[in-house]
Write an enzyme that holds these catalytic residues in place. Sequence first.
Site, mmCIF file in Angstrom:
data_model
loop_
_atom_site.group_PDB
_atom_site.id
_atom_site.type_symbol
_atom_site.label_atom_id
_atom_site.label_comp_id
_atom_site.label_asym_id
_atom_site.label_seq_id
_atom_site.Cartn_x
_atom_site.Cartn_y
_atom_site.Cartn_z
ATOM 1 N N ASP A 43 0.854 -1.193 0.000
ATOM 2 C CA ASP A 43 0.000 0.000 0.000
ATOM 3 C C ASP A 43 0.893 1.247 0.000
ATOM 4 O O ASP A 43 1.694 1.441 0.910
ATOM 5 C CB ASP A 43 -0.905 0.006 1.235
ATOM 6 N N TYR A 48 3.414 9.902 1.051
ATOM 7 C CA TYR A 48 4.357 9.233 1.960
ATOM 8 C C TYR A 48 5.806 9.567 1.564
ATOM 9 O O TYR A 48 6.735 9.252 2.306
ATOM 10 C CB TYR A 48 4.159 7.713 1.980
ATOM 11 N N LYS A 77 -2.428 6.304 -4.276
ATOM 12 C CA LYS A 77 -3.508 7.251 -3.980
ATOM 13 C C LYS A 77 -3.269 8.596 -4.652
ATOM 14 O O LYS A 77 -2.126 8.954 -4.950
ATOM 15 C CB LYS A 77 -3.622 7.440 -2.462
ATOM 16 N N HIS A 110 -7.253 10.026 -1.820
ATOM 17 C CA HIS A 110 -6.663 9.843 -0.488
ATOM 18 C C HIS A 110 -7.519 10.459 0.625
ATOM 19 O O HIS A 110 -7.640 9.898 1.695
ATOM 20 C CB HIS A 110 -5.245 10.430 -0.472
#
Length: 321
Positions: A43, A48, A77, A110
Amino acid sequence: MQFFSLSSGDRIPALGLGTWKSAPGAVAAAVKEAIIAGYRHIDCAPIYQNEPEVGQALAEILKTGTVARQELWITSKLWNNAHAPELVEPALRQTLADLRLDVLDLFLIHWPVAFAPGVLFAQKTEEYIPLAEQPIIDTWRALEACRAKGLVRNIGVCNFTVSKLKALCEQATIQPAVNQIELHPYLQQNEMLAFCRDHNIQLTAYSPLGSGDRPQALKKKDEPTLLDNPVIGQIAARHGITPAQTLLAWGINRGTVVIPKSTNPGRIRENLAAAELKLDARAMAEFVALDCGFRFVDGAFFCGKGSPYTLNSLWDKESHQ
Ligand code: A2P
């Protein structure tokens, strides 16, 4: 590994590796370690800020022949700054380039929160866009177009409430395949679980272990910890497993995908083993009493001074603290 079937007929592995908070220097090793251990689901998300490293690890592991691309499930996302329809495909293409893939298995909106283009994290009024000005359905239609082009096999959302999901389902041409939300024994979201079962939407549980490694600024004072909960400890001891495995097995036993994050080789393997565990009926009943509607990730960081978003608008007054 168990799988859950999506509306498209694709099967998503019930346990995946989370990569939020995995530092760029550590995430590549974690991804490789996980795939060698048997994970088939990773994921990811551009926010990130480690997708290039994940992509490097994927390229290296695919080259060794340990696993074939079609055996892997890769989710990413759309960040809040690319909700404008014309920005969706370029954002997806950037993620594909970073992950070094031709197609994603799953692409999610997201957050139901929009920022101005180029803004990584909105701080002032002009850096936010209210949803009334940038409706989710317009963003969604752009995701549908990406799927029609074959850039992504399944599309979905994250952090949507039941009322936001309902509104999307009513307007969408392609129904959302997945809603990825915070889910654990302190935030069991039973109404959401029932809605998603009825509408063939798969739930994915993020922060299934309570995300204890969130930056201090994102933590509330005196927040509870999941891994130290005595009831969970007792259930774990009775089953001869660890508290983390107990939490993950609980999630999978409820039919939700779980995506625990770890960069530690031992814990990566420990978590994977949870996908094979069954909890007894007594344990599942004991979990019920732990629900207290507590969110570790409450989105307050989108609701500061000058923001058009509030905790009430984000969660539509559904259970949160
Ligand atoms: P680490 O990466 O050092 O293993 P979440 O998935 O809910 O976001 O939680 C991630 C946090 O849980 C990280 O701090 C991670 O640390 C820790 N963690 C992951 N797996 C385990 C485990 N099996 N036992 C204890 N802590 C774990």
